[in-house]
Write a protein that holds these residues in place. Sequence first.
Motif, PDB file in Angstrom:
ATOM      1  N   ALA A  41       0.861  -1.184   0.000  1.00 32.79           N
ATOM      2  CA  ALA A  41       0.000   0.000   0.000  1.00 32.79           C
ATOM      3  C   ALA A  41       0.894   1.229   0.000  1.00 32.79           C
ATOM      4  O   ALA A  41       2.103   1.144   0.252  1.00 32.79           O
ATOM      5  N   VAL A  42       0.288   2.406  -0.280  1.00 33.94           N
ATOM      6  CA  VAL A  42       1.059   3.644  -0.285  1.00 33.94           C
ATOM      7  C   VAL A  42       0.166   4.780   0.180  1.00 33.94           C
ATOM      8  O   VAL A  42      -1.045   4.795  -0.079  1.00 33.94           O
ATOM      9  N   GLY A  43       0.760   5.723   0.891  1.00 29.80           N
ATOM     10  CA  GLY A  43       0.048   6.912   1.339  1.00 29.80           C
ATOM     11  C   GLY A  43       0.814   8.159   0.946  1.00 29.80           C
ATOM     12  O   GLY A  43       2.025   8.113   0.689  1.00 29.80           O
ATOM     13  N   LEU A  44       0.113   9.291   0.889  1.00 32.00           N
ATOM     14  CA  LEU A  44       0.740  10.566   0.560  1.00 32.00           C
ATOM     15  C   LEU A  44       0.620  11.519   1.736  1.00 32.00           C
ATOM     16  O   LEU A  44      -0.485  11.757   2.245  1.00 32.00           O
ATOM     17  N   TYR A  45       1.763  12.073   2.152  1.00 30.53           N
ATOM     18  CA  TYR A  45       1.785  13.166   3.113  1.00 30.53           C
ATOM     19  C   TYR A  45       1.892  14.477   2.347  1.00 30.53           C
ATOM     20  O   TYR A  45       2.763  14.654   1.497  1.00 30.53           O
ATOM     21  N   SER A  46       0.983  15.404   2.653  1.00 32.91           N
ATOM     22  CA  SER A  46       0.992  16.727   2.051  1.00 32.91           C
ATOM     23  C   SER A  46       0.732  17.734   3.171  1.00 32.91           C
ATOM     24  O   SER A  46       1.260  17.582   4.270  1.00 32.91           O
ATOM     25  N   ALA A  47      -0.054  18.736   2.898  1.00 30.48           N
ATOM     26  CA  ALA A  47      -0.424  19.732   3.907  1.00 30.48           C
ATOM     27  C   ALA A  47      -1.852  20.166   3.633  1.00 30.48           C
ATOM     28  O   ALA A  47      -2.435  19.860   2.582  1.00 30.48           O
ATOM     29  N   ARG A  48      -2.435  20.868   4.590  1.00 29.20           N
ATOM     30  CA  ARG A  48      -3.681  21.595   4.382  1.00 29.20           C
ATOM     31  C   ARG A  48      -3.337  23.072   4.481  1.00 29.20           C
ATOM     32  O   ARG A  48      -2.716  23.499   5.462  1.00 29.20           O
ATOM     33  N   ALA A  49      -3.715  23.854   3.487  1.00 35.18           N
ATOM     34  CA  ALA A  49      -3.377  25.276   3.504  1.00 35.18           C
ATOM     35  C   ALA A  49      -4.348  26.038   2.610  1.00 35.18           C
ATOM     36  O   ALA A  49      -5.001  25.465   1.727  1.00 35.18           O
TER      37      ALA A  49
END
Length: 712
Positions: A454-462
């Motif tokens: 499996a894979v996940g994405l870390y980003s941001a909320r802005a």
Amino acid sequence: MRDYWGHSIAKLAAKFRATDGVVGGAIWAAIDEVFHLPDGPVGYGEWGIIDLWRRRKPEFWLTKKAYSPVQIADGVLTGLTRGRPIRVPVMNWHDHSNLGELTVSWRVGNRSGTLRGVDIAPRKSGTLTVPAGAWSPGDTLRLTFRRGTALVDDYRFSLNARAKPSFPSDHGTVPTVGESADTITVTGVDAPFTVVFDKHTARLTEATADGTVVLTGGPELVISRTVPGQWVGESASVATADGQVTVTLTGRFGTISTTIRMAVSPRGLLTTTYTIANPPSGQVSDVGVRYVLADGTDTLSWQRDAQWTVYPDDHIGRASGTATRGRASGADGYRTKPDWSWSQDTHSYFLFGKDGAAHWTNDFRSTKAQVRVARATTGQAGPGVQVESDGDDSVRLAPMEPALIDDASTDIVYTGAWTHADASAGYTAGDLFGTESFTDAAGATAELTFTGTAVGLYSARADNLGIVKISVDGGPAETVDLYGPGKVPAQLVFRSASLAYGRHTVKVECTGTKNASSKGAFALIDAFQVVEPVIDNASEKVVYKGSWTHADSTGTGSDGDLGSTESFSRSAGDTATVRFWGTGVRVVCPKGPNQGIAEISVDGGPATEVDLYAPGKRFQQRAFERTGLTEGEHIVRVRVTGRRNAAATDAHVVLDAFETLTSDLFPHRAPGVALIVSARINYPDLAWGNYIDPAITLPAGWSGTARVRLLP
């Protein structure tokens, strides 16, 4: 930061006292503007010095000390003569009250009393005189000021010199060095310890004290509260000189080239000197190194040179104390007043119901600045490590982040116009590894090919982020809106479905679109989290002891193994050990005609005998499985017995991989407790900051040192 804030409020108070026409200063809110309504918490923020339950937060005492009308230079009283009266200079900052209106009590050792005849007019300086008597350098004088029963201020002075902790001698027999093609092992002779380094990754992989594992990784560079990029090791070497063993590790954290020299003393003191060839430009908030402690580490004790000499017993900034990872008792409940102090909180009452699992207690996870000694152990008297300092270093404990692939990794293929920012950009604080990559070009993509399930994405909320499309293996794309009213970095914004173990590709595409509230349509990549339940035999996570042989695809016989690698031994007593996080584990081995019997145990429990014989070679066999473990860190050990059944032609134990089982495919933390030892610390983003250290900038070739002792 809450304790450090005390320097800024003290600076403010000192300025308005000395400035004509200024009568004081204001704090925006005395009480947190948080309200627990029946349907959930609302409010404007936790910015008070008292919380919504009217409990005193750390800032309350710091404000009381800063605004105190009794001002004495705190710390050490010097120039005193033993046996003579103790004279203490004091400033009375009352506007209208003589200091004699307060009750001033004193204590030195077993002598105590109340000062008589104090007469210091408002806004005047004077001297308090404690009667003559016996005392020794390093003893303390306690002065307490009260109006009736109300405490006005409290001081605890050291007389002529500050008492300092004593440390063991580090002289003795030089530790022995064992070196193989894969590892460097330093073993104590006068003290029972070992320190193991992986030569391929140029990392410490394990340190034990009296047979107990106390370190499982490090040291890693920390700048501005984050590791500035993933470590790529280049070399590991060892030398013996000056009565100790020094291991030199070279490599880079992202783009930052770093040399780490760890000197190991006869008594198990690890002195780490880290030199940064090309540090980031501009100001940084802190710089230091991080070690990974055993996951069971749950107690922190310390002695430090605090801003003030007296604090409440439960204050996170107190000069000495003991903090525990969890609270002894009490359950959190919405609209239920806690019966413990703020320092024992494990949730935010502003985010109640939204902040997920409980964090460690505020006391345990807060920075202890200017330490003389700090012990991080399993239980108060258990094994662990001891940080030894001259009062310049700061110590903090934190959870370990899961294994991630940073946005700056060369494994990620970017197409289109992307901007790649690191700490020198000034806006990546809070990002994983202090880096981020972003674009607002429609059609720009970021692709990662990985091995896992499996894979996940870390980003941001802005408020300037838009909508992205994410697909796996060319399948249907999922849209993710990254908008948020204010920037919140390091957010897991995407989780793929479960995939068959193997090679896969994830693609993130900037759509150039946004929702109506967003000011921009940027896509932002912080990191990818790959679910990799398989720990290959060639992984640095596997600690081998004995005479194992490691085979890869350049030879013959391992083509059918996971990763085309395997490790084998026939020497009785040889072991392969892995620490893992999860609820279960499988051991994957090939079976064959020349294979014998292995013993496999979990968490030191009874060993299970596993016969690896088969009449013909069979790859990727699940030779052992253990499930039903409590979610957390565990240890699995494979031991060569040297025995075989009658049909086998030899007694080899051949290891292919370990497969871990977890209840959450995307855990927010990895095994271990991060011990961060900072050589310099400052918060330039704090109002009235830059007080102790006007600015931290790191010139090329800057070096720092941390001293950590292994404790049995």
